[in-house]
Design a protein around this motif. Structure first.
Motif: not given
Lengths: 111, 113
Positions: A36, A38, A41-44, A46, A88, A103, B40-42, B90, B101, B104-106, B109
């Motif tokens: 993925y 990213q 500020g955006k989503s992942p 594919l 990712l 990560a 750091g955690h993904g 997310f 697959t 993901f959504g937007p 926060r």
């Protein structure tokens, strides 16, 4: 040991060069592998998936899978500034639909 | 883009208050997931659903609950928000098996003060 580990970044490459990203995983039963991208500020989103050993190419991207060594890699050829993002690696856990994510590796392409 | 929306997109709340995040999909996909992403955690899986009223825990489920009463909606509730739950959340969907697959959504926060 984390289930999915990626090479630490950040990775800086000049425009036009090849960016090489690596990912190792711990579960030998994993069968599906995803990359993925990213943006900040955006989503992942594919880029590629790969299920079989060997290489899979899609435009400037090539995914490589070696199940015996438990690694999967992503090559970005002719890197462009628009490729600057965090990448990712995701691996399914055993024979399951859950994914474990690394990560991430941040790539910066220098113009 | 997969038809996934999340609401709210941004939220500031105080410690101890309950918070509910909503994920809505128009793809009629069977599987839905909630992740949190921290530096750091993904991405870490909180809860997931494999059908209406069928949910299960992920790796970081403590302090969270979920509900899915309709195929298109998956709700994540923080029972009593803590500062450690400040994160980006997310939602993701997938159609079926492990080869499918996840989209993901937007993201939402969330800041817990």
């Amino acid at each position: 040991q984390k289930e999915v580990e990626q090479n630490s970044g950040p990775l800086s490459v000049p425009e036009g060069a090849i960016a090489s990203l690596n990912c190792t995983y711990s579960d030998r039963g994993s069968q599906s592998f995803f990359w993925y991208r990213q943006y900040s500020g955006k989503s992942p989103e594919l880029i590629m998936f790969i299920y079989s050993n060997g290489d899979k190419e899609d435009g400037r991207f090539t995914a490589q899978l070696n199940k015996a060594s438990q690694y999967v890699s992503l090559l970005i050829r002719d890197s462009q500034p628009s490729d600057s993002a965090t990448y990712l690696c995701a691996v399914n856990i055993g024979n399951d639909y859950k994914l474990s994510f690394g990560a991430g590796t941040t790539v910066t392409v220098r113009a | 883009d997969a038809g996934i929306t999340q609401s709210p997109r941004h939220k500031v709340t105080e410690t101890g208050t309950p918070v509910t995040l909503r994920c809505h999909q128009t793809e009629n996909h069977r599987y839905m997931y909630w992740y949190r992403q921290d530096p750091g955690h993904g991405l870490r899986l909180i809860h997931y659903s494999y059908g209406v009223k069928d949910t299960d825990k992920g790796e970081v489920s403590d302090g969270y609950s979920v509900s899915r009463s309709k195929t298109e909606d998956f709700l994540l509730t923080l029972e009593s928000a803590t500062s450690s739950q400040t994160s980006v959340y997310f939602c993701a969907i997938s159609e079926s098996s492990y080869q499918e697959t996840q989209y993901f959504g937007p993201g939402t926060r969330l800041l817990v003060l």
